[in-house]
Motif scaffolding. Sequence first.
Motif, short mmCIF file in Angstrom:
data_model
loop_
_atom_site.label_atom_id
_atom_site.label_comp_id
_atom_site.label_asym_id
_atom_site.label_seq_id
_atom_site.Cartn_x
_atom_site.Cartn_y
_atom_site.Cartn_z
N TYR A 117 0.82 -1.20 0.00
CA TYR A 117 0.00 0.00 0.00
C TYR A 117 0.86 1.26 0.00
O TYR A 117 0.57 2.22 -0.70
CB TYR A 117 -0.94 -0.01 1.21
CG TYR A 117 -1.90 1.14 1.24
CD1 TYR A 117 -3.02 1.12 0.43
CD2 TYR A 117 -1.68 2.24 2.05
CE1 TYR A 117 -3.92 2.16 0.43
CE2 TYR A 117 -2.57 3.30 2.07
CZ TYR A 117 -3.69 3.26 1.26
OH TYR A 117 -4.58 4.30 1.26
N ARG B 289 2.62 3.15 -3.31
CA ARG B 289 1.99 4.11 -4.22
C ARG B 289 2.71 5.45 -4.17
O ARG B 289 2.62 6.22 -5.11
CB ARG B 289 0.52 4.30 -3.88
CG ARG B 289 -0.31 3.11 -4.26
CD ARG B 289 -1.78 3.40 -4.27
NE ARG B 289 -2.21 4.16 -3.12
CZ ARG B 289 -3.45 4.55 -2.92
NH1 ARG B 289 -4.37 4.23 -3.78
NH2 ARG B 289 -3.77 5.23 -1.85
N LEU C 256 5.02 5.94 -7.09
CA LEU C 256 4.46 6.01 -8.43
C LEU C 256 4.84 7.30 -9.17
O LEU C 256 5.27 7.22 -10.32
CB LEU C 256 2.93 5.84 -8.38
CG LEU C 256 2.23 5.76 -9.72
CD1 LEU C 256 2.71 4.55 -10.50
CD2 LEU C 256 0.73 5.71 -9.52
N TYR D 287 -3.05 6.19 -17.78
CA TYR D 287 -3.73 4.94 -17.45
C TYR D 287 -3.21 4.36 -16.13
O TYR D 287 -4.00 3.98 -15.26
CB TYR D 287 -3.56 3.91 -18.58
CG TYR D 287 -4.20 2.60 -18.25
CD1 TYR D 287 -5.58 2.45 -18.35
CD2 TYR D 287 -3.45 1.52 -17.81
CE1 TYR D 287 -6.18 1.25 -18.03
CE2 TYR D 287 -4.04 0.32 -17.49
CZ TYR D 287 -5.41 0.19 -17.61
OH TYR D 287 -6.01 -1.00 -17.27
N VAL D 288 -1.89 4.31 -15.96
CA VAL D 288 -1.32 3.76 -14.73
C VAL D 288 -1.72 4.61 -13.53
O VAL D 288 -2.10 4.08 -12.48
CB VAL D 288 0.22 3.65 -14.86
CG1 VAL D 288 0.87 3.35 -13.53
CG2 VAL D 288 0.59 2.59 -15.87
N THR D 289 -1.68 5.92 -13.67
CA THR D 289 -2.04 6.80 -12.56
C THR D 289 -3.51 6.66 -12.20
O THR D 289 -3.86 6.55 -11.02
CB THR D 289 -1.74 8.26 -12.92
OG1 THR D 289 -0.36 8.38 -13.25
CG2 THR D 289 -2.06 9.19 -11.77
N SER D 290 -4.39 6.65 -13.20
CA SER D 290 -5.82 6.57 -12.89
C SER D 290 -6.20 5.23 -12.29
O SER D 290 -7.01 5.17 -11.36
CB SER D 290 -6.65 6.87 -14.14
OG SER D 290 -6.34 5.95 -15.16
N THR D 291 -5.61 4.15 -12.76
CA THR D 291 -5.93 2.85 -12.15
C THR D 291 -5.33 2.74 -10.75
O THR D 291 -5.92 2.12 -9.87
CB THR D 291 -5.45 1.69 -13.03
OG1 THR D 291 -4.07 1.85 -13.32
CG2 THR D 291 -6.25 1.60 -14.30
N ALA D 292 -4.16 3.34 -10.53
CA ALA D 292 -3.57 3.30 -9.19
C ALA D 292 -4.40 4.12 -8.20
O ALA D 292 -4.43 3.82 -7.02
CB ALA D 292 -2.15 3.84 -9.23
N LEU D 293 -5.09 5.13 -8.70
CA LEU D 293 -5.96 5.93 -7.84
C LEU D 293 -7.35 5.32 -7.68
O LEU D 293 -8.18 5.88 -6.99
CB LEU D 293 -6.08 7.35 -8.38
CG LEU D 293 -4.80 8.18 -8.31
CD1 LEU D 293 -5.00 9.51 -9.00
CD2 LEU D 293 -4.37 8.37 -6.87
N GLY D 294 -7.59 4.18 -8.33
CA GLY D 294 -8.83 3.46 -8.11
C GLY D 294 -9.88 3.64 -9.18
O GLY D 294 -11.03 3.25 -8.99
#
Length: 163
Positions: free
Chosen positions: A86, A89, A92, A118-125
Amino acid sequence: MRLPDSVTGSFLIVLGAAAAYGGYILPPVPGQPVGPNVFPLVIGCGLALCGLAIVFGIGRSFEEEEELVPFEDGQAAAPPPQGKLYGLRALLPPALLLFYVLAADRLGFIITAAIMVYVTSTALGAKLKLALPLAMLSPFAIHLIFGKLLRVPLPVGLLPTPW
């Protein structure tokens, strides 16, 4: 492990000051009111101001409430998961910045920015149906604003830009 707000804010102040200094020492372009030195100077000052706001707690509610996540049945609630990965992140943004520096010339701005968004938005949920359109549309919008309107040269890479 959570970093105290003073550490996070101090990091932003130092990063902002470094960016502002870098923009300050860049020579302006003769005959242009807005040159390449203005953008890092403005962003650096903004980062430093945000860091100061974090350090001094401006705009923050001091009522520390534990964020609760409801279970599927909707009856009980539990704190959010905080496993060993966790805290990673926090790595990132520098990892994505390093990726951009290494890949932008080879892949081009649009492909590199799409991967980063894409990586940032998926990492933010974000869900897949939001992350994919965002990753496909935002690099083109940024390219149109910076590349076409402001005439900032962006790396072309693999995707030729006929427009």
